[in-house]
Scaffold this active site. Sequence first.
Site, PDB file in Angstrom:
ATOM      1  N   LYS A  38       0.833  -1.210   0.000  1.00 60.68           N
ATOM      2  CA  LYS A  38       0.000   0.000   0.000  1.00 60.68           C
ATOM      3  C   LYS A  38       0.873   1.268   0.000  1.00 60.68           C
ATOM      4  CE  LYS A  38      -3.768  -2.331  -0.185  1.00 60.68           C
ATOM      5  NZ  LYS A  38      -4.258  -3.233   0.807  1.00 60.68           N
TER       6      LYS A  38
HETATM    7  C1  LIG Z   1      -5.522  -4.176   1.095  1.00 62.11           C
HETATM    8  C2  LIG Z   1      -6.981  -3.956   1.082  1.00 62.11           C
HETATM    9  C3  LIG Z   1      -7.798  -4.304   2.165  1.00 62.11           C
HETATM   10  C4  LIG Z   1      -7.322  -5.107   3.340  1.00 62.11           C
HETATM   11  O1  LIG Z   1      -6.269  -4.523   3.985  1.00 62.11           O
HETATM   12  P1  LIG Z   1      -5.414  -5.373   5.061  1.00 62.11           P
HETATM   13  O2  LIG Z   1      -4.700  -4.279   5.807  1.00 62.11           O
HETATM   14  O3  LIG Z   1      -4.490  -6.231   4.278  1.00 62.11           O
HETATM   15  O4  LIG Z   1      -6.346  -6.129   5.905  1.00 62.11           O
HETATM   16  C5  LIG Z   1      -9.142  -3.975   2.112  1.00 62.11           C
HETATM   17  N1  LIG Z   1      -9.667  -3.355   1.052  1.00 62.11           N
HETATM   18  C6  LIG Z   1      -8.909  -3.025  -0.018  1.00 62.11           C
HETATM   19  C7  LIG Z   1      -9.549  -2.317  -1.165  1.00 62.11           C
HETATM   20  C8  LIG Z   1      -7.555  -3.321  -0.048  1.00 62.11           C
HETATM   21  O5  LIG Z   1      -6.830  -3.013  -1.126  1.00 62.11           O
END
Ligand SMILES: *Cc1c(COP(=O)(O)O)cnc(C)c1O
Length: 409
Positions: free
Chosen positions: A203
């Site tokens: 991210k």
């Molecule tokens: C990465 C992601 C999540 C989940 O995030 P985590 O921190 O890995 O639990 C939820 N929604 C979207 C759109 C994502 O890209």
Amino acid sequence: MNWTVPLSDLDYGPEEDQAVLDVLHSKWLTMGAVAQAFEAEFAALHAPQTGAIAPGAYGSALPPGFDLQAVAVSNATQALHLACLALGVGPGDEVIVPSLTFVATANAVLYTGAQVRFADVISPAELTIDPAEIDRLYTPRTKAVIVMHYAGYPCRMAEIVAKAKKYGLAVIEDAAHAPAAWLDGRALGTWGDIGCFSFFSNKNLATGEGGMLLTGRPELAEKLRLLRSHGMTSLTWDRHNGHASSYDVVELGHNDRIDELRAALGRVQLAKLERNNARRGLITSQYWQALATTPLELPFRASVLAQARLNNPRAYRPAYHLFPLLLPLGLERERFVGRLKAAGVQTSLHYPPIHTFSYYRKHMPRISLPRTEVAAAREVTLPLFPTMCREQVEHVVEAVLAAAAETAW
Ligand SMILES: *Cc1c(COP(=O)(O)O)cnc(C)c1O
């Protein structure tokens, strides 16, 4: 595999090393002062910017006394889950959710015992939830809508918030792709009741695992803090500091806390976030320029070009988390992706629609979402990360042009 250009890469350096070492040397590892500082800094970065926008210029008046609070958690999946719980979503309720998102967006609803109603996207040019879907899917059982700022581009929040108000629905923003992104003077994640952010490794702000909740409603912030930590009225940290000696349990809470090591990484990454989002934006515009005259469809490009004239960074600023493109109908995706792989370029697909997964097909009535299904079948995600150098961007562009020419349109 050893990619010439990977899909994403971390911007980590000696600052991150030092931040983690400082925590280790402090000998306090579980949620405490560092997490609190991370929360305060994250909230400050997303606070409404009254000065940056001429009053009334973009429609959305800032609510008086808007006091943004951040609650750090273990990941965004749990952030979404706690957001649903805090808003009272439970058995017998329905929640409207896009299908073109990561599966966690919908799973979070199912954990509470509520049902998911999947919504279609607007168009191939705008792969976010179609606000008109709220009218189509609303029933008296509908409790909330979760929107997802796909690839870091804003959903149509003014319309969504207006419809939610009309039907009395809560709004949760899955802002996993969209930290430090802006629309009409408000940060994404601060338009609805609760915003959820992810700090997973790929991210824009990466701590390995980690997440954040934002809310402008103090009673929700209070509830989220309780739900995050066993429903307990004091933390180990408070007792360590002599602020409390006992506690009560007032909610059926969870353990969804972040720790000091990840919070320390988060603070360092937060300081780089706006610069890195801008880098992503620059690379995105280079891609767009290089691919503009091909039959490849470039989602969100028209939206960004339409907004660029405003020249106000708080009026419209995506987080540019991903670079999605859509192949022309009939162009074989597997061959296209195979050519890129042979050139050392890693790609991905965002996303296989949730309603097509086996688990969801087994547990839900069969539905069809034509725009989502067609877009998802045509979508390919190219590498995009802030430390990408010019040669890497050029290499990807050349490989894409060659692959597209070979697979013939
Ligand atoms: C990465 C992601 C999540 C989940 O995030 P985590 O921190 O890995 O639990 C939820 N929604 C979207 C759109 C994502 O890209």
